[in-house]
Write a protein that holds these residues in place. Structure first.
Motif, PDB file in Angstrom:
ATOM      1  N   LEU A  68       0.831  -1.213   0.000  1.00  0.00           N
ATOM      2  CA  LEU A  68       0.000   0.000   0.000  1.00  0.00           C
ATOM      3  C   LEU A  68       0.862   1.258   0.000  1.00  0.00           C
ATOM      4  CD1 LEU A  68      -2.844  -0.933   2.547  1.00  0.00           C
ATOM      5  CD2 LEU A  68      -2.562  -1.608   0.151  1.00  0.00           C
ATOM      6  N   SER A  69       0.302   2.344  -0.506  1.00  0.00           N
ATOM      7  CA  SER A  69       0.992   3.634  -0.504  1.00  0.00           C
ATOM      8  C   SER A  69       0.771   4.336   0.833  1.00  0.00           C
ATOM      9  CB  SER A  69       0.427   4.520  -1.622  1.00  0.00           C
ATOM     10  OG  SER A  69      -0.857   4.991  -1.245  1.00  0.00           O
ATOM     11  N   GLU A  70       1.469   5.446   1.012  1.00  0.00           N
ATOM     12  CA  GLU A  70       1.276   6.189   2.270  1.00  0.00           C
ATOM     13  C   GLU A  70      -0.156   6.719   2.387  1.00  0.00           C
ATOM     14  OE1 GLU A  70       3.295  10.307   0.496  1.00  0.00           O
ATOM     15  OE2 GLU A  70       4.513   8.779   1.524  1.00  0.00           O
ATOM     16  N   GLU A  71      -0.825   6.876   1.240  1.00  0.00           N
ATOM     17  CA  GLU A  71      -2.223   7.346   1.292  1.00  0.00           C
ATOM     18  C   GLU A  71      -3.179   6.197   1.612  1.00  0.00           C
ATOM     19  OE1 GLU A  71      -0.366   7.689  -1.522  1.00  0.00           O
ATOM     20  OE2 GLU A  71      -0.189   9.838  -2.004  1.00  0.00           O
ATOM     21  N   GLY A  72      -2.675   4.944   1.531  1.00  0.00           N
ATOM     22  CA  GLY A  72      -3.533   3.796   1.853  1.00  0.00           C
ATOM     23  C   GLY A  72      -4.190   3.165   0.634  1.00  0.00           C
ATOM     24  N   VAL A  73      -3.709   3.508  -0.571  1.00  0.00           N
ATOM     25  CA  VAL A  73      -4.215   2.815  -1.762  1.00  0.00           C
ATOM     26  C   VAL A  73      -3.185   1.754  -2.162  1.00  0.00           C
ATOM     27  CG1 VAL A  73      -5.448   4.878  -2.522  1.00  0.00           C
ATOM     28  CG2 VAL A  73      -3.208   4.361  -3.521  1.00  0.00           C
ATOM     29  N   ASP A  74      -3.604   0.749  -2.953  1.00  0.00           N
ATOM     30  CA  ASP A  74      -2.674  -0.324  -3.300  1.00  0.00           C
ATOM     31  C   ASP A  74      -1.789   0.067  -4.474  1.00  0.00           C
ATOM     32  OD1 ASP A  74      -5.183  -0.629  -4.827  1.00  0.00           O
ATOM     33  OD2 ASP A  74      -4.195  -2.389  -5.696  1.00  0.00           O
ATOM     34  N   LEU A  75      -0.460  -0.045  -4.232  1.00  0.00           N
ATOM     35  CA  LEU A  75       0.510   0.199  -5.308  1.00  0.00           C
ATOM     36  C   LEU A  75       0.621  -1.040  -6.181  1.00  0.00           C
ATOM     37  CD1 LEU A  75       3.272   1.965  -3.209  1.00  0.00           C
ATOM     38  CD2 LEU A  75       1.792   3.018  -4.941  1.00  0.00           C
ATOM     39  N   GLN A  76       0.607  -2.182  -5.536  1.00  0.00           N
ATOM     40  CA  GLN A  76       0.500  -3.420  -6.311  1.00  0.00           C
ATOM     41  C   GLN A  76      -0.198  -4.486  -5.480  1.00  0.00           C
ATOM     42  OE1 GLN A  76       3.960  -5.481  -7.594  1.00  0.00           O
ATOM     43  NE2 GLN A  76       5.271  -4.701  -5.969  1.00  0.00           N
ATOM     44  N   THR A  77      -0.955  -5.307  -6.208  1.00  0.00           N
ATOM     45  CA  THR A  77      -1.764  -6.342  -5.559  1.00  0.00           C
ATOM     46  C   THR A  77      -1.636  -7.648  -6.331  1.00  0.00           C
ATOM     47  OG1 THR A  77      -3.383  -4.756  -4.716  1.00  0.00           O
ATOM     48  CG2 THR A  77      -4.158  -7.013  -4.985  1.00  0.00           C
TER      49      THR A  77
END
Ligand SMILES: NC(=O)C1=CN([C@@H]2O[C@H](COP(=O)(O)OP(=O)(O)OC[C@H]3O[C@@H](n4cnc5c(N)ncnc54)[C@H](OP(=O)(O)O)[C@@H]3O)[C@@H](O)[C@H]2O)C=CC1
Ligand SMILES: O=C1CO[C@H](CO)[C@@H](O)[C@@H]1O
Length: 350
Positions: free
Chosen positions: A213-222
């Motif tokens: 996850l990114s620092e914003e809380g979205v997934d960078l890779q899954t």
């Protein structure tokens, strides 16, 4: 409608709206009659660029325009539910960009609204309308590779390839970084590997997933592993942190199909049947460039002329099943959007 052009309205004026409008302009039986933006100026600029008669600075006016047969919703994911819902309630038919909505609950709301108002509704899952993807599905259904056992698919883009990136980096506030806009790789890109696997195998019986996850809380890779009681597995991956091969492969008990880079809009694929030479299937040049969105537009117009309320190529049950999987993956990787809570609260108070 059988006799005349289908009259389109475009809701939002960003990157994909312009790409879709450019493809519509090329279709002889389609006409863009109106465009709406959150502000008047972008709508007017878009109208001028594509020769559109009416430019609205709000969505309501487009939804209420009786001379619009179908609205194409091209906002960020987080606004699909509101924009498409407004149009359906006002009696418009809707083609809504992928991912259909932020979550399953919103998707169910839209399907219910379409049925209540007897309107056509379709997710703009253009991959399902691509002639070669349809061919691949037919081959699999005809048993060309036997029983499907494994699907592999991935969609990863490096920062510099993502629309809106600056110097290879997504600026803060970019829709793909912003949780409020449904950011991250899964909903934007992962929806293609998931939809590809479910096109061939239906809804999975088991789901595991892991993400960065990114620092914003979205997934960078899954990465997600889907399983079916039939014994099939799908290994899927998506990323906004690096440019992956963007390929897909389907392996069955009697062979394999490999789809090269850009599997979600292929211009060829190779069928390996056990004991035979590989067979290549290539796109018909008459179908236009592989990036063309014309096939989904044509499918919408065909369905409207036939009086259908949903497309057999992109059935609403399939869209709901994909949204269920995306929700399940998000639950496992711990990605929650502000819109998830809003929807739940709003429904609880109804
Ligand atoms: N089928 C495909 O190949 C592609 C599909 N997509 C999908 O299309 C959608 C839009 O993506 P894309 O065009 O790249 O995005 P953009 O950011 O380029 O455009 C989105 C547009 O939506 C409007 N908008 C922006 N923020 C908001 C907001 N907070 N609420 C409501 N409207 C807003 C703006 O239009 P305005 O100022 O006019 O209101 C903006 O230009 C996404 O859901 C994405 O998944 C995207 C790319 C390719
Ligand atoms: O659907 C999509 C297809 O590819 C695009 C990039 O080229 C994505 O950004 C997009 O959301």
């Amino acid at each position: 409608m059988a006799e005349r052009n289908v009259r389109w309205g475009i809701l939002a004026t960003g990157g994909i709206a312009a790409a879709f409008a450019a493809d519509l302009v090329d279709l002889p039986d389609a006409e863009i009659v109106a465009v709406a933006s959150r502000r008047r100026e972008p709508a007017e600029a878009f109208a001028e660029r594509f020769g559109v008669a009416r430019a609205y600075g709000d969505w309501e006016s487009l939804a209420a325009d009786p001379e619009v047969d179908v609205v194409y919703v091209a906002t960020p994911h987080s606004a699909h539910r509101a924009a498409a819902g407004l149009c359906l309630e006002a009696g418009r038919n809707v083609l809504c960009e992928k991912p259909f909505t932020l979550n399953l609950r919103e998707a169910e709301d839209l399907v219910a609204l379409a049925r209540e108002h007897d309107r056509f509704l379709m997710e703009a899952m253009w991959m399902y309308c691509n002639p070669l993807v349809r061919r691949l599905k037919a081959l699999v259904e005809d048993g060309a590779i036997g029983e499907v056992r494994t699907v592999q698919a991935d969609f990863g883009l490096a920062g510099h390839l993502l629309p809106g990136a600056r110097n290879g980096v997504l600026p803060s506030g970019h829709r793909l970084r912003d949780p409020a806009l449904g950011g991250g790789a899964l909903l934007d890109l992962g929806v293609y590997p998931v939809s590809f696997a479910q096109l061939l195998l239906g809804e999975p019986d088991g789901i595991t997933a892991s993400a960065v996850l990114s620092e914003e809380g979205v997934d960078l890779q899954t990465g997600a592993l889907l399983s079916w009681e039939s014994g099939a597995l799908a290994a899927l991956h998506c990323s906004i942190a690096g440019g992956t091969a963007v390929t897909a492969s389907v392996t069955g008990t009697r062979g394999r199909i490999d789809v090269p880079s850009g599997f979600f809009h292929p211009d060829r694929f190779v069928l390996h049947r056990d004991g035979r030479d590989p067979e290549e299937f290539a796109a018909d040049p008459a179908d236009g460039p592989r990036t063309s969105l014309r096939h989904e537009a044509k499918e919408v117009m065909r369905a409207l002329r036939a009086g259908e309320k949903e497309s057999p190529l992109v059935p609403l049950e399939g869209t709901l099943a994909v949204m269920r999987t995306l929700d399940a993956v998000r639950e496992r990787i711990g990605v929650r959007y502000p819109g998830d809570a809003v929807t739940a609260t709003a429904r609880a108070t109804v």
